[in-house]
Design an enzyme around this catalytic site. Structure first.
Site: not given
Ligand SMILES: *Cc1c(COP(=O)(O)O)cnc(C)c1O
Length: 375
Positions: A184
């Site tokens: 991210k």
């Molecule tokens: C990455 C992501 C998540 C989940 O995040 P985690 O920290 O891995 O639980 C949830 N929703 C979206 C749209 C994502 O891209």
């Protein structure tokens, strides 16, 4: 050997290293929470909200959001059909039913019209997802939500630093959730955050995430069976450094997108992420919808991988996945969600890591053009 171009990647500077080094040396005993508190305060201030709770993931943030809103068995929650499964899985954790709604053709985000068509007397909430850094039409979504008395949860996992009419992504619902997974824009390796202006939701989340203890409890007085959802101080130190650099990170993402836009200027049959005038897109993943004649995203992913370029598939509709096979909800969605089923098979995420250089982007664009010319 040509260097491999990765699909994502963080920006780590001396600041991150200094904070994490300090945390591992000093954030213990009575200092154990110092970095969590600083990260939460900086995160809340950046977003202009009262409360931020650091968590192990965005998945746990969504789980707590649903629990704090009192959603459970017998309830329905509307979620876009094209998103990462983490947007929807927590609906099943609380025993509610996910209802998969279609996306808009331009924003690739939840369509208010589709939501309207999915509302039933059992609908309690919708989870709007800011897909790849883009934003849905929140005005229209709020209008539908108000009309039917349903709560809005914003899954801003992919949109740290995006804006909708000047408001920060994550502040468009009763609760907003973020992911700091390694891929991210803002990362803590793994991690998440829940933000809200609602005092009652905030208080409920603090109890639920700490095994049913009241904040400040020192007597192990568990009032209910809850969860253990906490972020370590090492992650929080990393997150603090990152949120202090958020504008720099977003500027870099926007620069990478601009390089792609320029490099792919001649490719009229590729559609990239959109940015309507009232939106600031933080372009978590530069995404290309490819022409149908290429025969689908998997062939394109293979073609680029053979040339040292890592990409990812656009999310396939959740209703098409084995995870939901046989559910009545998925069967209905498959009949209904035309845009998801048109775009999903033909789009890919291009390399978008913060370490990318202009020459990398130009190499990706050349290979993509080669693929289009050969098909
Ligand atoms: C990455 C992501 C998540 C989940 O995040 P985690 O920290 O891995 O639980 C949830 N929703 C979206 C749209 C994502 O891209």
């Amino acid at each position: 050997m040509m260097k491999r171009i990765h699909v994502s990647g963080p920006s780590i500077t001396e600041r991150e290293i200094a904070y994490v080094t300090d945390a591992v040396s000093h954030a213990w005993l009575s200092n154990a929470n110092v970095y969590n508190e600083r990260f939460e305060r900086a995160f809340a201030d950046y977003h202009g909200v009262r409360h931020a709770v650091s968590l192990p993931s965005c998945t746990s943030a969504l789980h707590l959001s649903l629990l704090a809103l009192g959603i459970g068995p017998g309830d329905e929650v509307i979620v876009p059909d094209c998103t990462w499964i983490a947007s929807a899985a927590p609906i099943s954790y609380v025993g509610a039913t996910p209802v998969f709604a279609d996306i808009e053709r331009d924003t690739w985000c939840l369509s208010a019209e589709a939501v309207e068509a999915c509302v039933t007397p059992r609908t309690r909430a919708l989870i709007a997802v800011d897909l790849y850094g883009g934003m849905p039409d929140y005005e229209a979504l709020h209008a539908v939500a108000r009309r039917h008395g349903i709560a809005v949860i914003e899954d801003a996992a992919e949109a740290a630093g995006s804006q909708y009419r000047g408001r920060a992504a994550g502040t468009l619902g009763a609760v907003g959730t973020f992911s700091f997974h390694g891929s991210k824009t803002l990362t803590t390796g793994e991690g998440g955050m829940l933000i809200t202006d609602d005092d009652a939701i905030y208080r409920r989340v603090l109890v639920l995430r700490d095994h049913g203890r009241q904040p400040g409890d020192t007597l192990f007085d568990n009032r209910e069976v809850g969860y253990k959802y906490k972020m370590s101080s090492l992650q929080a130190a990393l997150g603090l450094a990152q949120i202090e650099r958020i504008e720099e990170l977003v500027a870099r993402k926007r620069e990478i997108f601009a390089w792609y836009r320029e490099a792919l200027d001649g490719c009229s049959d590729i559609t990239l992420n959109s940015e309507p005038p009232h939106v600031r897109n933080s372009y978590w993943m530069v995404t290309a919808v490819l022409p149908e004649r290429l025969g689908g995203k998997v062939a394109a992913i293979r073609h680029l991988a053979e040339r040292g370029i890592d990409t990812r598939p656009f999310f396939s509709p959740l209703s098409s996945l084995q995870a939901y096979a046989g559910s009545a909800s998925a069967l209905q969605a498959r009949e209904r969600n035309r845009v998801c089923y048109e775009i999903g098979p033909h789009a890919i995420n291009l390399p978008s890591g913060l370490q990318l250089e202009r020459a990398d982007v130009e190499r990706v664009a050349r290979e993509l053009e080669g693929l289009l010319a050969s098909a």
